[in-house]
Design a protein around this motif. Structure first.
Motif, short mmCIF file in Angstrom:
data_model
loop_
_atom_site.label_atom_id
_atom_site.label_comp_id
_atom_site.label_asym_id
_atom_site.label_seq_id
_atom_site.Cartn_x
_atom_site.Cartn_y
_atom_site.Cartn_z
N GLY A 467 -21.03 -43.39 -6.66
CA GLY A 467 -21.55 -44.30 -5.65
C GLY A 467 -20.41 -44.99 -4.90
N LEU A 468 -19.23 -44.51 -4.91
CA LEU A 468 -18.14 -45.02 -4.32
C LEU A 468 -17.88 -44.60 -2.80
N PRO A 475 -14.45 -49.77 0.85
CA PRO A 475 -13.34 -50.57 0.77
C PRO A 475 -12.69 -51.04 -0.45
N GLN A 476 -13.68 -51.01 -1.57
CA GLN A 476 -13.30 -51.80 -2.44
C GLN A 476 -12.69 -50.76 -3.59
N ARG A 477 -12.51 -49.33 -3.64
CA ARG A 477 -12.17 -48.52 -4.33
C ARG A 477 -10.88 -48.69 -5.07
N ASP A 478 -9.92 -48.92 -4.31
CA ASP A 478 -8.41 -49.29 -4.85
C ASP A 478 -8.33 -50.51 -5.30
N ALA A 479 -8.97 -51.56 -5.09
CA ALA A 479 -9.12 -52.65 -5.87
C ALA A 479 -9.88 -52.62 -7.14
N ILE A 480 -10.77 -51.86 -7.23
CA ILE A 480 -11.62 -51.28 -8.40
C ILE A 480 -10.53 -50.74 -9.39
N LYS A 481 -9.99 -49.90 -8.85
CA LYS A 481 -8.99 -49.16 -9.56
C LYS A 481 -8.04 -49.64 -10.20
N THR A 482 -7.33 -50.66 -9.50
CA THR A 482 -6.36 -51.46 -10.09
C THR A 482 -6.90 -52.50 -11.14
N LYS A 655 -18.13 -57.64 -9.92
CA LYS A 655 -17.18 -58.48 -9.05
C LYS A 655 -16.77 -58.30 -7.51
N PHE A 656 -16.56 -56.76 -7.41
CA PHE A 656 -16.15 -56.32 -6.28
C PHE A 656 -17.28 -55.86 -5.31
N VAL A 657 -18.52 -55.36 -5.87
CA VAL A 657 -19.68 -54.84 -5.23
C VAL A 657 -20.83 -55.54 -5.83
N PRO A 658 -20.93 -56.59 -5.67
CA PRO A 658 -22.23 -57.45 -6.26
C PRO A 658 -23.62 -56.81 -5.69
#
Length: 807
Positions: A467-468, A475-482, A655-658
């Motif tokens: 669901g990314l 927009p949060q993919r890179d932040a989630i991965k980090t 946290k990133f996709v509430p």
């Protein structure tokens, strides 16, 4: 007269308790299986028959074939098919479209990711016979930004069904007005709706003002045809239509066919089905096996009735001497058989009532059994009558044929014909049992092979985050991965367009450098960590690297009309292009983005072939592209405690996709789901095999019991002459062993043919060996020897004087 027949039947039942019990038990088990399978089959065959005019409603299916490329099959087509087909073909009176959206829907802080969120045309309610509870079905979806909910969805979102004119937010950005409530869909439908969004919302949702000219295959298209339309003749005109009205050359590539809406559930297993469908082959195979098990039970009845005929010979002789006609004797014996069958039927109904919930839960179906319903009751009574007639007709004529003069003189014998028939029936029983044993062993070996084959990638300790692609998560993919990689228990994270256990249906066109012909290019968008994360071996070259910025794919533009990028292919793709893994390195080929734009791909690496999908599908040529904008899924490798890692992933997501519910799977679970249907088949085969063997053993036990009783004096004389217990056991076993041997000779070719066909459904499969046949043979002999040998041993241990006095 009937009362007299029933009294005699009741007395004989009590007089021969052992044989009557064996017959009733065998028939009851056979009827339980038969009734349960009938309930299952009726349920499977009844899908979508509630839809008005279903006989004339068809869905399009698409098979795409390009020379040198794997065939791809879709349950969907292009968005414009509904309008263009309807305008061109007079046979089509109406059309409707459905598109699964895969987005979130909710309000405030409450959002749901419903699989039944669907774009649909305004006429879908009349077309699919959807019952509107509130709202006007003629106008509910006419306007953009409107939605109709199912009753259960309305209660899930608002805790009430009184929700007209309320507002929901689609994809966290598009307000939708609730304009109607429909009844929940029936269980028996291939459709899956929870919220139906107006098709006029598509442009805003897809963020594409030209959405209605998109050529991708995302829309399930249904046609209503004129009555008595010749489907084959209509399909034969599709290629010419595609060639002249859709695009030149497409008539040879796109092959559209029509499937009736009631056939979709059991006969369509294409990419893009709304939900997992059933399988007509399962319905056929289980029905045949159930019928064979019931037939085995009927055979038991025939065998025991004819074998014990001498016990009723004097009764027949006396009744004939007193003037009884043959038809009256046949009637009496038939009534006895039917009475036993109805006793077995009543027991079977009780067992079905008790076990059906467990069976329904196991197969994941909502099955019901209302035996007090007039139609059901009449079918059950007819079934009992038919089984009684099948079971009793031969014994009735056999018994009624005894000659009074010979019977009363004590000269009645079993006769060679009767003995041969009984042996033949035993052979039939064990043949069926052996076939089922062989099938069970082979199925076990194939499933074990599928689960333990070297896949070519490491699936252990892997979570898959889906669901990314949504507007909330993308927009949060890179932040989630980090954030995930900050956890020491997480060893790697890779983003891909699809993940193993899925289907490779994304494709582009390429020009084969050798033949200069266009072929399909199945693509998988990955990042630089994909090959190392999944431990996929490279046969030559390298994977993608952050050190090579030119690896990434880019779209043609005015500044760069022919972009160059790197591609990593698998061994099958190299072979398709005409290269060995080593030769492929550095080779270039043209990639077609559209009909008017292209790029140049350079092969920088070749991987081993790996099993991306089920073993039922062939390893496809795979072209890996470095595309950071297409990371719809995230594969997370970890070490340490699974529950703690899962909690950390869920916390990171919140946290990133509430506003979007998490879609997190364990890859091993996804892998096991690919073979879930085969697992269930295997368990049912096991059950059927055990029941078939048990019923066959019941009959064998009865025949062996009668045989040892009939040969009691012979056994006594042999013991007086010095025979041991073992000698007697071997003597009796030898008679039945011949029949089991003949059963094996018949069963082996039949089992080989049946299981060869089943294995052919797997592209990668075991080779048939002698092992399963040897196991089945050994089991059949052991079961027969134990059954017959135990009775023989008991008879052989009797004192000779007791045996010699036996009458």
């Amino acid at each position: 007269m009937l009362n007299n027949y029933l009294v005699i039947a009741y007395r004989n039942l009590l007089k021969q308790k052992l044989y009557s019990g064996i017959n009733i038990l065998g028939l009851a088990i056979g009827l339980v299986i038969c009734i349960s399978m009938a309930i299952f089959v009726e349920s499977e065959l009844g899908y979508d028959k509630h839809i008005k005019d279903h006989e004339n409603i068809y869905r399009t299916s698409l098979k795409m074939t390009v020379p040198g490329s794997p065939t791809q099959s879709f349950a969907q087509g292009s968005v414009y098919n509904a309008e263009r087909f309807t305008n061109y073909f007079d046979e089509i009176t109406e059309a409707t479209r459905l598109r699964s959206m895969g987005a979130t829907l909710g309000f405030g802080d409450t959002h749901f990711s419903d699989v039944g969120l669907t774009l649909a045309d305004a006429n879908v309610f009349n077309f699919m016979s959807l019952e509107m509870i509130k709202g006007d079905k003629q106008s509910a979806l006419v306007q953009p930004n409107t939605v109709v909910l199912t009753e259960s969805a309305a209660r899930r979102y608002f805790s009430s069904a009184d929700v007209l004119d309320k507002t929901l937010i689609l994809a966290n950005r598009i307000p939708l007005k609730v304009t109607g409530i429909i009844k929940d869909l029936p269980k028996r439908t291939h459709l899956e709706f929870s919220a139906i969004v107006s098709m006029g919302t598509a442009a805003e949702f897809l963020q594409n003002p030209n959405w209605d000219t998109d050529q991708s295959f995302n829309y399930s298209t249904y046609f209503k045809l004129k009555p008595n339309t010749d489907i084959k003749a209509l399909e034969a005109r599709f290629p010419e239509f595609l060639e002249n009205h859709i695009g030149e050359g497409l008539g040879d590539i796109f092959h559209y066919t029509l499937i009736n809406i009631t056939d979709i559930y059991l006969n369509s297993h294409l990419y893009g089905e709304m939900k997992k469908n059933g399988d007509i082959n399962i319905v056929f195979s289980f029905s045949i096996i159930a019928a064979l098990i019931l037939l085995i039970a009927c055979v038991n009845f025939m065998n025991l009735s004819t074998a014990t005929a001498t016990k009723r010979a004097k009764e027949v002789g006396v009744r004939k001497t007193l003037g009884a006609k043959k038809y009256s004797l046949v009637t009496q014996f038939m009534i006895e058989a039917i009475m036993l069958c109805y006793i077995a039927l009543f027991i079977a109904i009780a067992l079905v009532e008790a076990t059906l919930p467990m069976f329904a839960d196991f197969i994941g179906k909502a099955l019901s059994f209302s035996y007090l319903d007039l139609n059901t009751l009449s079918i059950l009574l007819s079934l009992g009558l038919v089984v009684g007639l099948i079971s009793g007709i031969y014994p009735a004529f056999y018994l009624s044929a005894f000659k009074p003069a010979r019977v009363l003189k004590g000269e009645v014998t079993q006769g060679k014909t009767g003995a041969l028939l009984r042996k033949g029936l035993v052979v039939f029983q064990f043949s069926v049992a052996i076939i089922l044993i062989v099938a069970t062993v082979i199925a076990s070996m194939q499933l074990n092979y599928a689960r333990n084959i070297e896949l070519g990638y490491d699936k252990t300790n892997t979570f898959v985050l889906r669901g990314l692609w949504t507007t909330e998560a993308s927009p949060q993919r890179d932040a989630i991965k980090t954030q995930l990689l900050a956890n020491p228990d997480i060893t790697s994270v890779t983003m891909t367009s699809r993940f193993p256990t899925g289907s490779l249906t994304d494709s582009m066109g390429l020009l084969n450098p050798a033949t200069k012909e266009m072929q399909l290019m199945p693509v998988l968008a990955v990042d630089e960590d994909y090959f190392s994360s999944y431990n996929i071996k490279l046969l030559s070259g390298r994977g993608f690297s952050r050190d090579f910025t030119a690896d990434a794919i880019s779209q043609p533009s005015e500044e760069n009309p022919n972009p160059e990028f790197s591609v990593v292919i698998n061994s099958v793709a190299a072979k398709t292009l005409g290269y060995s893994p080593e030769e492929a390195l550095g080779k270039q080929f043209k990639v077609l983005f559209t009909r008017t734009s292209e790029g140049t791909a350079t092969i920088v690496g070749v991987t081993e072939d790996y099993y991306f999908s089920s073993l039922k599908t062939e390893v496809a040529p795979t072209y890996h592209l470095l595309n950071h904008n297409n990371g719809s899924n995230m594969s997370i490798k970890y070490s340490g405690n699974t529950a703690q890692v899962r909690d950390y992933i869920e916390q990171t997501w919140s946290k990133f996709v509430p506003e979007q519910p998490i879609a997190l799977d364990y890859l091993d679970d996804r892998f096991n789901q690919m073979y879930q249907q085969e697992d269930r088949e295997f368990i049912v085969f096991n059950l059927f095999s055990l029941l078939a063997i048990f019923i066959a053993c019941l009959g064998l036990f009865g025949l062996a019991s009668f045989t040892t009783q009939r040969r009691t004096k012979e056994i006594g004389i042999r013991k007086v002459l010095g025979a041991s217990v073992l000698d007697i056991v071997i003597l009796i076993n030898k008679e039945f062993s011949k029949q089991v041997l003949i059963a094996n000779i018949i069963a082996w070719p039949a089992a080989y043919f049946i299981m060869q066909e089943w294995l052919n459904s797997f592209v990668y499969r075991i080779d048939l060996s002698i092992l399963p046949f040897a196991v089945a043979t050994a089991l059949a002999f052991v079961i027969a020897w134990v059954t017959v040998g135990s009775l023989s041993a008991i008879a052989a241990k009797e004192r000779p004087i007791t045996a010699l006095r036996y009458e």
